[in-house]
Each structure stands twice: as structure tokens, then as C-alpha cells.
Write a protein that holds these residues in place. Structure first.
Motif, mmCIF file in Angstrom:
data_model
loop_
_atom_site.group_PDB
_atom_site.id
_atom_site.type_symbol
_atom_site.label_atom_id
_atom_site.label_comp_id
_atom_site.label_asym_id
_atom_site.label_seq_id
_atom_site.Cartn_x
_atom_site.Cartn_y
_atom_site.Cartn_z
ATOM 1 N N ASP A 139 0.834 -1.205 0.000
ATOM 2 C CA ASP A 139 0.000 0.000 0.000
ATOM 3 C C ASP A 139 0.868 1.256 0.000
ATOM 4 O O ASP A 139 1.814 1.369 0.797
ATOM 5 C CB ASP A 139 -0.914 -0.015 1.231
ATOM 6 N N GLN A 140 0.553 2.200 -0.876
ATOM 7 C CA GLN A 140 1.351 3.408 -1.016
ATOM 8 C C GLN A 140 1.347 4.258 0.253
ATOM 9 O O GLN A 140 2.395 4.720 0.711
ATOM 10 C CB GLN A 140 0.849 4.241 -2.198
ATOM 11 N N LYS A 141 0.177 4.462 0.850
ATOM 12 C CA LYS A 141 0.098 5.288 2.059
ATOM 13 C C LYS A 141 0.878 4.654 3.214
ATOM 14 O O LYS A 141 1.579 5.342 3.957
ATOM 15 C CB LYS A 141 -1.359 5.511 2.454
ATOM 16 N N ASP A 142 0.754 3.347 3.348
ATOM 17 C CA ASP A 142 1.485 2.660 4.411
ATOM 18 C C ASP A 142 2.984 2.659 4.143
ATOM 19 O O ASP A 142 3.790 2.713 5.069
ATOM 20 C CB ASP A 142 0.983 1.216 4.557
ATOM 21 N N ALA A 143 3.347 2.605 2.855
ATOM 22 C CA ALA A 143 4.765 2.674 2.501
ATOM 23 C C ALA A 143 5.349 4.031 2.883
ATOM 24 O O ALA A 143 6.487 4.123 3.360
ATOM 25 C CB ALA A 143 4.950 2.414 1.005
ATOM 26 N N GLU A 144 4.573 5.071 2.694
ATOM 27 C CA GLU A 144 5.030 6.418 3.074
ATOM 28 C C GLU A 144 5.211 6.514 4.583
ATOM 29 O O GLU A 144 6.163 7.134 5.064
ATOM 30 C CB GLU A 144 4.033 7.464 2.583
ATOM 31 N N LYS A 145 4.295 5.901 5.344
ATOM 32 C CA LYS A 145 4.441 5.893 6.800
ATOM 33 C C LYS A 145 5.712 5.173 7.224
ATOM 34 O O LYS A 145 6.344 5.525 8.226
ATOM 35 C CB LYS A 145 3.235 5.204 7.443
ATOM 36 N N ALA A 146 6.088 4.146 6.448
ATOM 37 C CA ALA A 146 7.287 3.362 6.767
ATOM 38 C C ALA A 146 8.552 3.958 6.176
ATOM 39 O O ALA A 146 9.625 3.359 6.266
ATOM 40 C CB ALA A 146 7.112 1.926 6.264
ATOM 41 N N GLY A 147 8.446 5.132 5.571
ATOM 42 C CA GLY A 147 9.613 5.764 4.967
ATOM 43 C C GLY A 147 10.006 5.154 3.639
ATOM 44 O O GLY A 147 11.144 5.329 3.166
ATOM 45 N N GLY A 148 9.076 4.420 3.009
ATOM 46 C CA GLY A 148 9.357 3.813 1.707
ATOM 47 C C GLY A 148 10.127 2.516 1.782
ATOM 48 O O GLY A 148 10.405 1.899 0.753
ATOM 49 N N ILE A 149 10.498 2.091 2.994
ATOM 50 C CA ILE A 149 11.314 0.883 3.160
ATOM 51 C C ILE A 149 10.632 -0.073 4.141
ATOM 52 O O ILE A 149 10.268 0.319 5.249
ATOM 53 C CB ILE A 149 12.727 1.218 3.691
ATOM 54 N N PHE A 150 10.472 -1.329 3.711
ATOM 55 C CA PHE A 150 10.010 -2.387 4.605
ATOM 56 C C PHE A 150 11.165 -3.351 4.859
ATOM 57 O O PHE A 150 12.047 -3.513 4.017
ATOM 58 C CB PHE A 150 8.837 -3.152 3.986
ATOM 59 N N TYR A 151 11.154 -3.974 6.020
ATOM 60 C CA TYR A 151 12.199 -4.928 6.388
ATOM 61 C C TYR A 151 11.739 -6.345 6.066
ATOM 62 O O TYR A 151 10.611 -6.723 6.367
ATOM 63 C CB TYR A 151 12.523 -4.828 7.878
ATOM 64 N N GLY A 152 12.634 -7.123 5.468
ATOM 65 C CA GLY A 152 12.373 -8.524 5.181
ATOM 66 C C GLY A 152 13.326 -9.415 5.951
ATOM 67 O O GLY A 152 14.446 -9.010 6.271
ATOM 68 N N LYS A 153 12.875 -10.624 6.247
ATOM 69 C CA LYS A 153 13.661 -11.543 7.071
ATOM 70 C C LYS A 153 13.612 -12.952 6.488
ATOM 71 O O LYS A 153 12.714 -13.296 5.745
ATOM 72 C CB LYS A 153 13.091 -11.616 8.498
ATOM 73 N N CYS A 154 14.579 -13.759 6.874
ATOM 74 C CA CYS A 154 14.478 -15.206 6.687
ATOM 75 C C CYS A 154 13.809 -15.760 7.945
ATOM 76 O O CYS A 154 14.273 -15.501 9.058
ATOM 77 C CB CYS A 154 15.843 -15.851 6.491
#
Length: 357
Positions: free
Chosen positions: A206-221
């Protein structure tokens, strides 16, 4: 009495800690702050199942308290036996039907969501519209991630770039051992299997949620895979479709251009010691089996060094000097000769110059 008081204090302490820690989630990492269609769906199921459990606990607690108070032993009635309800068909039907109803309430949306999330037919169409159906091949390795965009001929590592507000489809597989691909804020995890077996699923950012996250999400194994399992991170850059298309064009046309004299020395060192494993152009036409190390075509634009360290020259030098101290068990350790400090400085300068932005 003292033991009971101690247990009550511990219970109170843990209750307060749980309440405080529940508010520690960040929008780029927390499953409790959903950032897309899949995450919303799964979050709703979490709320539904939690509500059902709380309802059951409340009802059982009320019944328990009522029974304890209503039928407690009274003075002069020590030998009185309460009315027995064994064999009461009405009660038996009630406490059989109620759990069935609760299970149905939980099962119907769960089954529906399962089938919705498993719908990957658009990605398997021969003539799919790549502008509307983005497919990413994810390959997990010890301890790094490769992301290939087959419709564009682009390959990158560690940083996944995706468009927002549309479904992104993934092919998941592993090179060595089983891993698990997980972006907590955007959707649940899915395993990456070895050999010819691959998993497929989709996510929406989601674009709005991405903006709240600063455009970066964290991924993990999310699958224990070795000593550096906890360090096998990646980052997800979620951008509007137009920006994604621009990034793809830059990646397709990227070529290393080195002008700094120190960086040129680093390029010579790289071509002698590193080029056998690492590619420096995002358009890598080698077969999948030959890609034994991360593609470094846009290394200078990345969010982290080795997926976990802040992206700067000092941390890059630390990684080049002793990768084992950063990620134990990695496959880079011992694959190149000992480098002097001057060579590491030059190599770091060269690698940081590999940019497309």
C-alpha cells in the motif's frame, strides 16, 4: 502467603511489560500495522480469532465464578449435594453446538482467505501484461537474497524494489538449504525450497502505508538455516509504478563508469579477485546456477552492507576485511587473498561508486 504475593507481583510485572511492549511495533516491520491487502486480510483473521478466544475466556470465567459463588459450601449444609445435571441432553447439545458455531465463524473467512492468497493464475499466463502483472523470482542463499525480474532481464540482490498499489507475484526457491521469505508488515512468510520445487504467492504494498514506513520495509528469513540465520535480512523499497518503471530502465542501461583514480585501482582489484563470483551489471545473462554471489550492479544505492550494517564505507571495509566477524558461516570468507588496508580502501571506493540512481 509470601509465595502467593510473589507470584502475583510477577504476574503484574509481566502483564505491564506485555502491555508496554505491544506498542513497540514499527510500520516497516510490525505485523500489527498491516501495509497491504494480504497483511490486512491476515490481520483481520488474527483479530477474529483473538476475539473468539477472549469471548470464550470471558464466558467460561463468568460461569466459573457463578458456580463457585452459587454452590459454595454454607454453614449447616456441609452434607447437601447440589442438583446433578449428568445426562442433561439440553446442556450437552448446547456445549457441543456452541464450539461448532465458533469454529464455523473462524473457518469460513479462513478458508476463503486461503484460496484468495493462493490465486496465482495471472502470473502463469503465457501472454501476461508485464505492466499489470509483475513477477519476481526470489532465490534464497546462505545468507543473502537474489531478486530477478524475468520480464525485464534485471537482477539485483538484497534490496527488492516493487511498485505500490498492485499485486506483485513471487516465485520462491532456494540454492542450498530451506529458507523462508517474510516481509512482516506486508504479509505472512512462505518457504523457499531447494531442487525443482518452488512456491508461488503474491503480495500488495500500500502506497500510504509505505510512506508511513519511509518507503522501506524490512524482510527476514523465517526458517532456521544456519549460524547467521538471524542476520539474513533484506530491504524492500516500495515506490509508485512510474518510479518503478524509471528504476527498471536505469537498471537495464546501467554500466560501471569509474572516474576516481582510487576507485579505478579498486576496479582492478575487483576484476582480479571478485569478478569470478560477483557481477557488476544488473543485466546478468549467466544461468542461475552460475550466480554464486550477490549481484553488485547497484551496490552504491543499497540500504545496508551485507544486509545488516549501515551503508557507509567504514562498514564496507569492515565487511571486506573480515566477513566472518559480521556473518558467521558465510561463503565469502576465505575465497580471496589477504588484502592490504590500501587495497580495501580502493575496493570500497569502487563498490560505493556502483550506482544507478
Amino acid at each position: 502467603m509470601k509465595k502467593w504475593l510473589l507470584n502475583w507481583r510477577l504476574f503484574s510485572l509481566f502483564s505491564v511489560m506485555a502491555l508496554v511492549l505491544a506498542g513497540c511495533g514499527e510500520p516497516f516491520l510490525s505485523t500489527l500495522q498491516p501495509a497491504g491487502e494480504v497483511a490486512d486480510m491476515q490481520y483481520s483473521l488474527m483479530l477474529l480469532s483473538t476475539a473468539i478466544m477472549i469471548l470464550v475466556i470471558i464466558v467460561v470465567t463468568i460461569i466459573f465464578v457463578y458456580v463457585v459463588v452459587r454452590f459454595r459450601q454454607r454453614k449447616g449444609e456441609e452434607n447437601k449435594i447440589p442438583k446433578q445435571v449428568e445426562g442433561n441432553h439440553k446442556l450437552e447439545i448446547i456445549w457441543t453446538v456452541i464450539p461448532i458455531i465458533l469454529l464455523i465463524i473462524l473457518a469460513v473467512p479462513t478458508v476463503k482467505a486461503t484460496f484468495d492468497l493462493a490465486d496465482v493464475k495471472p502470473m502463469n499466463k503465457e501472454n501476461r501484461d508485464k505492466e499489470k502483472t509483475l513477477v519476481v523470482n526470489v532465490r534464497a542463499n546462505l545468507y543473502w537474497w537474489e531478486f530477478e525480474y524475468p520480464d525485464y532481464g534485471v537482477i539485483t540482490s538484497q534490496d527488492l524494489v516493487v511498485p505500490t498499489d498492485e499485486r506483485v507475484y513471487f516465485n520462491l526457491k532456494a540454492s542450498d538449504v530451506k529458507h523462508s521469505f517474510w516481509i512482516p508488515a506486508v504479509g505472512g512468510k512462505m518457504d523457499t525450497n531447494i531442487e525443482d520445487s518452488k512456491n508461488q504467492f503474491w503480495l500488495e504494498f500500500d502506497q500510504k502505508d509505505a510512506e508511513k514506513a519511509g518507503g522501506i520495509f524490512y524482510g527476514k528469513c523465517a526458517e532456521l538455516c544456519g549460524p547467521s540465520h538471524a542476520l539474513m535480512d533484506f530491504k524492500v523499497k516500495a515506490v509508485p509504478r512510474d518510479e518503478f518503471n524509471q528504476w527498471i530502465e536505469k537498471m537495464k542501461n546501467a554500466k560501471p563508469v569509474v572516474t576516481d583514480p582510487v576507485a579505478k585501482e579498486g576496479e582492478a582489484i575487483f576484476n582480479k579477485s571478485c569478478i569470478g563470483c560477483h557481477a557488476v551489471t544488473p543485466v546478468d545473462k549467466r544461468p542461475e546456477q552460475a550466480r554464486t554471489a550477490p549481484n553488485l550492479g547497484n551496490f552504491g544505492d543499497r540500504e545496508r552492507i551485507a544486509g545488516i550494517l549501515e551503508h557507509n564505507e567504514e562498514n564496507l571495509k569492515k565487511w571486506l576485511k573480515d566477513p566472518e566477524s559480521v556473518k558467521p558461516g558465510n561463503k565469502m570468507t576465505g575465497t580471496y587473498g589477504q588484502l592490504t588496508d590500501e587495497q580495501i580502501d580502493a575496493l570500497a571506493k569502487y563498490l560505493m561508486s556502483l550506482k544507478v540512481e
